[in-house]
Design a protein around this motif. Sequence first.
Motif, short mmCIF file in Angstrom:
data_model
loop_
_atom_site.label_atom_id
_atom_site.label_comp_id
_atom_site.label_asym_id
_atom_site.label_seq_id
_atom_site.Cartn_x
_atom_site.Cartn_y
_atom_site.Cartn_z
N TYR A 147 34.15 18.66 16.42
CA TYR A 147 33.54 19.40 15.76
C TYR A 147 32.70 19.41 15.85
CZ TYR A 147 37.93 20.62 13.94
OH TYR A 147 39.22 21.19 13.94
N GLY A 148 31.83 18.31 15.77
CA GLY A 148 30.39 17.79 15.68
C GLY A 148 29.32 18.93 17.09
N THR A 149 30.29 18.50 18.59
CA THR A 149 30.16 19.44 19.99
C THR A 149 30.14 20.42 19.89
OG1 THR A 149 31.48 16.94 21.03
CG2 THR A 149 31.08 18.85 22.54
N LEU A 150 31.25 21.10 18.85
CA LEU A 150 31.16 22.23 19.02
C LEU A 150 29.58 22.76 17.73
CD1 LEU A 150 34.67 23.21 18.75
CD2 LEU A 150 33.35 23.70 19.97
N ALA A 151 29.35 22.10 16.97
CA ALA A 151 28.61 22.33 16.00
C ALA A 151 27.05 22.66 16.63
CB ALA A 151 28.72 21.53 14.76
N ILE A 152 26.99 22.11 17.63
CA ILE A 152 25.85 21.37 18.55
C ILE A 152 25.85 22.78 19.27
CG2 ILE A 152 24.51 20.52 20.01
CD1 ILE A 152 25.63 17.98 18.87
N SER A 153 26.77 23.12 20.33
CA SER A 153 27.34 23.94 20.77
C SER A 153 26.95 25.59 20.04
CB SER A 153 28.08 24.33 21.84
OG SER A 153 28.83 24.60 20.45
N TRP A 154 26.82 25.51 19.01
CA TRP A 154 26.44 27.09 18.10
C TRP A 154 24.94 26.38 17.78
CZ3 TRP A 154 25.11 27.85 13.45
CH2 TRP A 154 25.09 29.22 12.67
N ASN A 155 25.03 25.57 17.49
CA ASN A 155 23.55 25.15 17.24
C ASN A 155 22.32 25.79 17.93
OD1 ASN A 155 21.75 25.05 14.02
ND2 ASN A 155 21.15 23.16 15.62
N LEU A 156 22.19 25.48 19.09
CA LEU A 156 21.80 25.61 20.35
C LEU A 156 20.99 26.95 20.14
CD1 LEU A 156 22.87 23.75 23.40
CD2 LEU A 156 21.14 23.20 22.43
N MET A 157 22.63 28.29 19.90
CA MET A 157 21.97 29.67 19.50
C MET A 157 21.66 29.91 18.24
SD MET A 157 25.04 31.98 20.68
CE MET A 157 26.21 31.47 19.21
N GLY A 158 22.65 29.97 17.16
CA GLY A 158 22.60 29.82 16.61
C GLY A 158 20.99 29.71 15.20
N LEU B 156 25.96 17.25 14.05
CA LEU B 156 26.79 16.37 14.17
C LEU B 156 26.58 15.64 12.73
CD1 LEU B 156 28.40 14.35 16.02
CD2 LEU B 156 26.18 12.96 16.47
N LEU B 157 25.76 15.42 12.24
CA LEU B 157 25.26 14.44 10.85
C LEU B 157 26.44 15.06 10.37
CD1 LEU B 157 24.52 12.38 9.10
CD2 LEU B 157 22.50 14.21 8.33
N GLY B 158 27.17 16.92 10.25
CA GLY B 158 27.37 17.14 8.98
C GLY B 158 29.02 16.84 9.63
N ALA B 159 29.63 17.01 10.82
CA ALA B 159 30.76 16.45 11.08
C ALA B 159 31.08 15.76 10.99
CB ALA B 159 30.94 17.28 12.41
N ALA B 160 30.09 14.67 10.64
CA ALA B 160 30.45 12.94 10.63
C ALA B 160 30.52 12.99 8.14
CB ALA B 160 29.12 12.29 10.45
N ILE B 161 30.22 13.60 8.27
CA ILE B 161 30.44 13.95 6.81
C ILE B 161 31.72 14.47 6.16
CG2 ILE B 161 29.20 14.18 4.51
CD1 ILE B 161 26.54 14.71 5.87
#
Length: 328
Positions: free
Chosen positions: A37-48, A262-267
Amino acid sequence: MYKVSPIIIVCGLIVLAFAGALADRYLMDIFILTCFYGTLAISWNLMGGMAGLVSLGHALFVGIGAYTVAWCSVHLGWPPLLTWPLAVVLAMAVAFIIGMLCFRYGLKGYFFGIATLAFSEVAFFLVSGIAALGRSDGIMIPLREDGGFYLQFYEKWPYGLIIAAILIITLLLGNFLLKSRTGYYWQALRDNEEAAEALGIDTRKMKMRAFVISAAIAGLCGAFYANYISYVDPRSVLGIDLSIQMLVFSIIGGMSLLWGPLLGAAILVPLDDFLRSITSLQGSNVIVYATLLILLAIALPQGIGGWFTAMMRRRKAKQAAANKEAGQ
């Protein structure tokens, strides 16, 4: 004094977390899901977060990656050496087509988000009705004798090693992009698109680059998910829940930082698992997400990572001022 990059520190923490989870299958499962989920969220954040392109249907690319691997494995017997690159290429191709349609007609802001959500929902219902893709029942990937060649392991740690490598490569790639001319163009685009165009930046090209790179990473994550779970269905890889999770992890961790999601996913991933263990209430994770979002919007609008970074900067500034005063 030599300054260590935060990304190097985060990569070191990922390696330590992997080592710490080696002895326990449950901890390794939490580690794998957090990295996924951290990798997915980082990929989303690169764009968003970095380029200002808020997608509400990013699960579409996860679904493309997952279904490509599952279908090719079941019907053609292809190994991941063939299916994973194909999954990434297909995700990039679909992102390019959607980007051409959206950016050609100037969709941005809420309109771009709604358009991506519409494409994702169309894919969800199409896959749910196609017999060759298992309809809403999904596709089960059968076990094979030479499981290692097909990334089928009894132990969980090989999966942890693979997703940790994907996460670290994503962080290093993102760090490289954000420190390059592309990254500065993305930030200019995010802050003021009209001003960026006035400065001569090809905004359509920069949007397309962010969208396609983000989709490629999401497609790769989908390919990993298919081999890890050995089962894909529309709800798990194409549902709107997955798209919302990427957004929520990014907001809670901090959208202005590469490692914030990634911090968000880790929490939230361990918290989500803990809530499932103590309550049978469906949607308890959604309640927690909503509560955290409300609290953060009031107290820490920059996210937990943004708040931590700002606090460290203030502390360093105070320390520097104190040293300067002592030197005088």
